[in-house]
Write an enzyme that holds these catalytic residues in place. Structure first.
Site: not given
Ligand code: SAH
Length: 220
Positions: A69
């Site tokens: 993010s």
């Molecule tokens: N907070 C993270 C954001 C990553 S993007 C950072 O700053 O790096 C969002 C993440 O949510 C991705 O890694 C994706 O695989 C995960 N995601 C999407 N749907 C999900 C679900 N149902 N359960 C758990 N994780 C999920």
């Protein structure tokens, strides 16, 4: 691990401080949140090839079609979640790179973080060990169901956007607890804030945002 925690050049403290100045201009006010962001080595949470861009105020690819993010969004969501209070247990849905998790771990009692892509979770776990973040517990699972065995939580933060509100997350909040979640289709998402009061939920719509979708089930 060839990159150092302290960093040099484009990953140095001076570069990080420039980012903090920008976050202040974008109206991030919580000094605790700003100082945790200033100290966190974001360059360790991205691929080495992208390390020199780690302190730009942008999201970056982390593989598997996902992104780390934008620092502004991490700061904003963290500020809303903490709201100047002592927070004990937080659930994060979407560990991704682990950057948001790491920021939270410095500000709350314990972070429970759920991710549905195993290789991303393995990478994030390595970072938590490297940075000695001992108050982070993770799980490979579909976080749309929350983490019922560890509920209730004081706060829940979701870092991927569903099209509909996952009710199980609201149910896993304590009375007075809050949920921060981006919601909506790609290109039309909004950041939402819910506060639980008894069995009622007060909702606030915040700003327009752009997150990867919250997907169902585990990948692989
Ligand atoms: N907070 C993270 C954001 C990553 S993007 C950072 O700053 O790096 C969002 C993440 O949510 C991705 O890694 C994706 O695989 C995960 N995601 C999407 N749907 C999900 C679900 N149902 N359960 C758990 N994780 C999920």
């Amino acid at each position: 691990m060839s990159l150092s925690i302290h960093g040099v050049g484009m990953t140095s403290q001076r570069t990080r401080d420039r980012l903090i100045k920008i976050l202040r201009q974008q109206n991030i006010k919580d000094e605790k949140v700003l100082s945790v962001l200033a100290a966190m080595p974001r360059h360790l949470f991205v691929d080495e090839a992208l390390a020199s861009r780690a302190y730009e105020n942008i999201s970056l690819p982390i593989g598997h079609g996902q992104t780390i993010s934008q620092p502004y969004m991490v700061a904003k969501m963290t500020e809303l979640l903490i709201d100047g209070e002592e927070i004990n247990r937080v659930l994060e849905v979407g560990t991704g790179s682990g950057y948001q998790t790491a920021i939270l771990s410095k500000l709350v009692g314990q972070v429970f973080s759920v991710e549905r892509i195993q290789p991303l979770l393995n990478n994030a776990r390595k970072k938590f060990r490297q940075l000695k973040l001992n108050n982070v517990l993770t799980r490979y699972s579909d976080g749309g169901w929350g983490w019922p065995e560890k509920a209730p939580f004081d706060a829940i933060i979701v870092t991927a956007a569903p099209e509909e509100l996952p009710m199980s997350l609201l149910e896993q909040l304590i009375d007075g607890g809050r949920l921060i979640i981006p919601m909506g289709k790609r290109g039309e998402q909004e950041l939402l804030f819910f506060k639980r009061v008894g069995n009622k939920f007060h909702k606030k719509t915040l700003e327009k945002v752009s997150f990867v979708p919250l997907l169902k089930g585990r990948s692989g």
